[in-house]
Scaffold this motif. Sequence first.
Motif, PDB file in Angstrom:
ATOM      1  N   THR A  23      -2.086 -13.574 -10.730  1.00 41.99           N
ATOM      2  CA  THR A  23      -2.373 -12.139 -10.821  1.00 41.99           C
ATOM      3  C   THR A  23      -2.454 -11.437  -9.459  1.00 41.99           C
ATOM      4  O   THR A  23      -2.742 -10.248  -9.398  1.00 41.99           O
ATOM      5  CB  THR A  23      -3.681 -11.909 -11.603  1.00 41.99           C
ATOM      6  OG1 THR A  23      -4.695 -12.778 -11.109  1.00 41.99           O
ATOM      7  CG2 THR A  23      -3.471 -12.181 -13.081  1.00 41.99           C
ATOM      8  N   HIS A  24      -2.184 -12.176  -8.389  1.00 38.92           N
ATOM      9  CA  HIS A  24      -2.153 -11.528  -7.065  1.00 38.92           C
ATOM     10  C   HIS A  24      -1.163 -10.366  -7.060  1.00 38.92           C
ATOM     11  O   HIS A  24      -1.442  -9.306  -6.488  1.00 38.92           O
ATOM     12  CB  HIS A  24      -1.737 -12.534  -5.987  1.00 38.92           C
ATOM     13  CG  HIS A  24      -2.874 -13.283  -5.369  1.00 38.92           C
ATOM     14  ND1 HIS A  24      -3.911 -12.653  -4.703  1.00 38.92           N
ATOM     15  CD2 HIS A  24      -3.124 -14.612  -5.290  1.00 38.92           C
ATOM     16  CE1 HIS A  24      -4.756 -13.563  -4.240  1.00 38.92           C
ATOM     17  NE2 HIS A  24      -4.307 -14.761  -4.591  1.00 38.92           N
ATOM     18  N   GLY A  25      -0.003 -10.570  -7.681  1.00 44.47           N
ATOM     19  CA  GLY A  25       1.017  -9.528  -7.664  1.00 44.47           C
ATOM     20  C   GLY A  25       0.555  -8.245  -8.320  1.00 44.47           C
ATOM     21  O   GLY A  25       0.856  -7.139  -7.836  1.00 44.47           O
ATOM     22  N   ILE A  26      -0.197  -8.372  -9.411  1.00 46.06           N
ATOM     23  CA  ILE A  26      -0.727  -7.183 -10.088  1.00 46.06           C
ATOM     24  C   ILE A  26      -1.675  -6.434  -9.160  1.00 46.06           C
ATOM     25  O   ILE A  26      -1.598  -5.210  -9.021  1.00 46.06           O
ATOM     26  CB  ILE A  26      -1.456  -7.582 -11.388  1.00 46.06           C
ATOM     27  CG1 ILE A  26      -0.492  -8.240 -12.369  1.00 46.06           C
ATOM     28  CG2 ILE A  26      -2.113  -6.352 -12.033  1.00 46.06           C
ATOM     29  CD1 ILE A  26      -1.168  -8.788 -13.618  1.00 46.06           C
ATOM     30  N   VAL A  27      -2.567  -7.175  -8.520  1.00 44.91           N
ATOM     31  CA  VAL A  27      -3.554  -6.542  -7.647  1.00 44.91           C
ATOM     32  C   VAL A  27      -2.875  -5.911  -6.438  1.00 44.91           C
ATOM     33  O   VAL A  27      -3.266  -4.826  -5.987  1.00 44.91           O
ATOM     34  CB  VAL A  27      -4.629  -7.548  -7.224  1.00 44.91           C
ATOM     35  CG1 VAL A  27      -5.703  -6.851  -6.388  1.00 44.91           C
ATOM     36  CG2 VAL A  27      -5.270  -8.218  -8.428  1.00 44.91           C
ATOM     37  N   HIS A  28      -1.857  -6.583  -5.900  1.00 42.12           N
ATOM     38  CA  HIS A  28      -1.108  -5.993  -4.786  1.00 42.12           C
ATOM     39  C   HIS A  28      -0.555  -4.618  -5.184  1.00 42.12           C
ATOM     40  O   HIS A  28      -0.645  -3.656  -4.416  1.00 42.12           O
ATOM     41  CB  HIS A  28       0.061  -6.904  -4.399  1.00 42.12           C
ATOM     42  CG  HIS A  28      -0.313  -8.033  -3.498  1.00 42.12           C
ATOM     43  ND1 HIS A  28      -1.610  -8.429  -3.289  1.00 42.12           N
ATOM     44  CD2 HIS A  28       0.449  -8.867  -2.736  1.00 42.12           C
ATOM     45  CE1 HIS A  28      -1.632  -9.449  -2.449  1.00 42.12           C
ATOM     46  NE2 HIS A  28      -0.392  -9.740  -2.106  1.00 42.12           N
ATOM     47  N   ARG A  29       0.027  -4.558  -6.370  1.00 41.20           N
ATOM     48  CA  ARG A  29       0.599  -3.287  -6.811  1.00 41.20           C
ATOM     49  C   ARG A  29      -0.484  -2.215  -6.939  1.00 41.20           C
ATOM     50  O   ARG A  29      -0.271  -1.062  -6.541  1.00 41.20           O
ATOM     51  CB  ARG A  29       1.331  -3.456  -8.142  1.00 41.20           C
ATOM     52  CG  ARG A  29       1.946  -2.137  -8.604  1.00 41.20           C
ATOM     53  CD  ARG A  29       2.626  -2.200  -9.952  1.00 41.20           C
ATOM     54  NE  ARG A  29       3.094  -0.855 -10.280  1.00 41.20           N
ATOM     55  CZ  ARG A  29       4.279  -0.359  -9.944  1.00 41.20           C
ATOM     56  NH1 ARG A  29       5.141  -1.093  -9.287  1.00 41.20           N
ATOM     57  NH2 ARG A  29       4.616   0.877 -10.261  1.00 41.20           N
ATOM     58  N   LEU A  30      -1.635  -2.585  -7.469  1.00 40.99           N
ATOM     59  CA  LEU A  30      -2.710  -1.610  -7.627  1.00 40.99           C
ATOM     60  C   LEU A  30      -3.176  -1.070  -6.276  1.00 40.99           C
ATOM     61  O   LEU A  30      -3.402   0.138  -6.124  1.00 40.99           O
ATOM     62  CB  LEU A  30      -3.885  -2.248  -8.372  1.00 40.99           C
ATOM     63  CG  LEU A  30      -3.614  -2.738  -9.795  1.00 40.99           C
ATOM     64  CD1 LEU A  30      -4.886  -3.267 -10.427  1.00 40.99           C
ATOM     65  CD2 LEU A  30      -3.003  -1.633 -10.650  1.00 40.99           C
ATOM     66  N   VAL A  31      -3.313  -1.958  -5.302  1.00 45.86           N
ATOM     67  CA  VAL A  31      -3.706  -1.516  -3.957  1.00 45.86           C
ATOM     68  C   VAL A  31      -2.666  -0.550  -3.401  1.00 45.86           C
ATOM     69  O   VAL A  31      -3.005   0.506  -2.846  1.00 45.86           O
ATOM     70  CB  VAL A  31      -3.880  -2.723  -3.012  1.00 45.86           C
ATOM     71  CG1 VAL A  31      -4.099  -2.249  -1.573  1.00 45.86           C
ATOM     72  CG2 VAL A  31      -5.056  -3.589  -3.454  1.00 45.86           C
ATOM     73  N   ALA A  32      -1.385  -0.892  -3.575  1.00 49.82           N
ATOM     74  CA  ALA A  32      -0.308  -0.035  -3.069  1.00 49.82           C
ATOM     75  C   ALA A  32      -0.291   1.320  -3.774  1.00 49.82           C
ATOM     76  O   ALA A  32      -0.080   2.362  -3.142  1.00 49.82           O
ATOM     77  CB  ALA A  32       1.037  -0.740  -3.230  1.00 49.82           C
ATOM     78  N   GLU A  33      -0.496   1.313  -5.089  1.00 46.32           N
ATOM     79  CA  GLU A  33      -0.532   2.575  -5.829  1.00 46.32           C
ATOM     80  C   GLU A  33      -1.667   3.468  -5.329  1.00 46.32           C
ATOM     81  O   GLU A  33      -1.498   4.684  -5.186  1.00 46.32           O
ATOM     82  CB  GLU A  33      -0.705   2.298  -7.322  1.00 46.32           C
ATOM     83  CG  GLU A  33       0.538   1.751  -8.003  1.00 46.32           C
ATOM     84  CD  GLU A  33       0.327   1.524  -9.489  1.00 46.32           C
ATOM     85  OE1 GLU A  33      -0.816   1.661  -9.971  1.00 46.32           O
ATOM     86  OE2 GLU A  33       1.313   1.194 -10.180  1.00 46.32           O
ATOM     87  N   VAL A  34      -2.809   2.877  -5.065  1.00 43.17           N
ATOM     88  CA  VAL A  34      -3.953   3.653  -4.576  1.00 43.17           C
ATOM     89  C   VAL A  34      -3.644   4.236  -3.196  1.00 43.17           C
ATOM     90  O   VAL A  34      -3.953   5.411  -2.923  1.00 43.17           O
ATOM     91  CB  VAL A  34      -5.219   2.762  -4.520  1.00 43.17           C
ATOM     92  CG1 VAL A  34      -6.314   3.439  -3.709  1.00 43.17           C
ATOM     93  CG2 VAL A  34      -5.703   2.456  -5.929  1.00 43.17           C
ATOM     94  N   ILE A  35      -3.031   3.450  -2.328  1.00 44.56           N
ATOM     95  CA  ILE A  35      -2.667   3.949  -0.999  1.00 44.56           C
ATOM     96  C   ILE A  35      -1.715   5.135  -1.132  1.00 44.56           C
ATOM     97  O   ILE A  35      -1.868   6.154  -0.445  1.00 44.56           O
ATOM     98  CB  ILE A  35      -2.028   2.820  -0.161  1.00 44.56           C
ATOM     99  CG1 ILE A  35      -3.078   1.763   0.187  1.00 44.56           C
ATOM    100  CG2 ILE A  35      -1.400   3.377   1.114  1.00 44.56           C
ATOM    101  CD1 ILE A  35      -2.522   0.531   0.871  1.00 44.56           C
ATOM    102  N   ASP A  36      -0.729   5.017  -2.029  1.00 49.34           N
ATOM    103  CA  ASP A  36       0.212   6.117  -2.260  1.00 49.34           C
ATOM    104  C   ASP A  36      -0.507   7.363  -2.760  1.00 49.34           C
ATOM    105  O   ASP A  36      -0.297   8.476  -2.249  1.00 49.34           O
ATOM    106  CB  ASP A  36       1.254   5.704  -3.295  1.00 49.34           C
ATOM    107  CG  ASP A  36       2.357   4.833  -2.703  1.00 49.34           C
ATOM    108  OD1 ASP A  36       2.256   4.457  -1.517  1.00 49.34           O
ATOM    109  OD2 ASP A  36       3.313   4.523  -3.445  1.00 49.34           O
ATOM    110  N   GLU A  37      -1.344   7.185  -3.772  1.00 44.74           N
ATOM    111  CA  GLU A  37      -1.995   8.336  -4.407  1.00 44.74           C
ATOM    112  C   GLU A  37      -2.964   9.047  -3.467  1.00 44.74           C
ATOM    113  O   GLU A  37      -3.128  10.267  -3.547  1.00 44.74           O
ATOM    114  CB  GLU A  37      -2.720   7.880  -5.673  1.00 44.74           C
ATOM    115  CG  GLU A  37      -1.758   7.461  -6.786  1.00 44.74           C
ATOM    116  CD  GLU A  37      -2.460   6.874  -7.992  1.00 44.74           C
ATOM    117  OE1 GLU A  37      -3.714   6.983  -8.061  1.00 44.74           O
ATOM    118  OE2 GLU A  37      -1.784   6.301  -8.862  1.00 44.74           O
ATOM    119  N   LEU A  38      -3.588   8.301  -2.591  1.00 43.99           N
ATOM    120  CA  LEU A  38      -4.514   8.913  -1.633  1.00 43.99           C
ATOM    121  C   LEU A  38      -3.798   9.437  -0.387  1.00 43.99           C
ATOM    122  O   LEU A  38      -4.409  10.114   0.433  1.00 43.99           O
ATOM    123  CB  LEU A  38      -5.596   7.905  -1.231  1.00 43.99           C
ATOM    124  CG  LEU A  38      -6.569   7.465  -2.338  1.00 43.99           C
ATOM    125  CD1 LEU A  38      -7.520   6.399  -1.816  1.00 43.99           C
ATOM    126  CD2 LEU A  38      -7.355   8.658  -2.874  1.00 43.99           C
TER     127      LEU A  38
END
Length: 249
Positions: A23-38
């Motif tokens: 599940t590392h890949g899922i969490v990586h994507r979530l971190v990246a999405e948050v960086i984009d959105e902020l």
Amino acid sequence: MEKVFTKPHALCDVNLHYCPGCTHGIVHRLVAEVIDELGIEGKTIGVAPVGCSVFAYNYFECDMLQAAHGRAPAVATGVKRANPDSVVFTYQGDGDLAAIGTAETVHAAARGENISIIFINNAIYGMTGGQMAPTTLVGQVTQTSPYGRNAETQGYPIRVSEMLATLEGPAYIERVTVDSVPNIKKAKAAIKKSFQMQLEGKGFSLVEVVSTCPTNWGLSPVEAMEWLRENMLPHYPLGVYKDITKEEN
């Protein structure tokens, strides 16, 4: 054709090295999405120590640093103090954060350092071959507990979120998981709040993600998710363990 789903800009366009079902890949994507959105990619600095996530610097478009095993919170502290306007996060596994890096984690939290920690708890040492970790459950079989973890001789698993929540320094601590779409959405919201707390100068935050390790658990990806729900979540309950914004209100 309208595009409704795409790769976050903050996530590099490369193949991840993680095992199938990890599940590392899922969490990586979530971190990246948050960086984009902020909108903080240009001011974000990530710190990756040793463990399965050792190559995280290959996966994020933001600046990344490599820390020695367990020392990510100490490195992040220095980076944040030297660059107070930056957004600094660490990405750590349970062997790194809760074993060799216990002191760095506890004292960064106690000082209330204005950093964010993403903590991956899969109850085992992943990269080094599946040895018992501080988070390994009682009775769980690993390479170094072939008959199951024995509490009398090997102690009890550490509940990191509960432990850190007893300290005065932390601003926000939440435990999440990514075993389903609803829980993935909650995990993303927790990561985003962690970053927002830092942007607002609230102080130390940690998001613990209860995760799977199909390879070292000896299970298929589907079986690993089932094992997580049946065994890990009862011992590591999901929820918010500290949130000073609620206390302030």
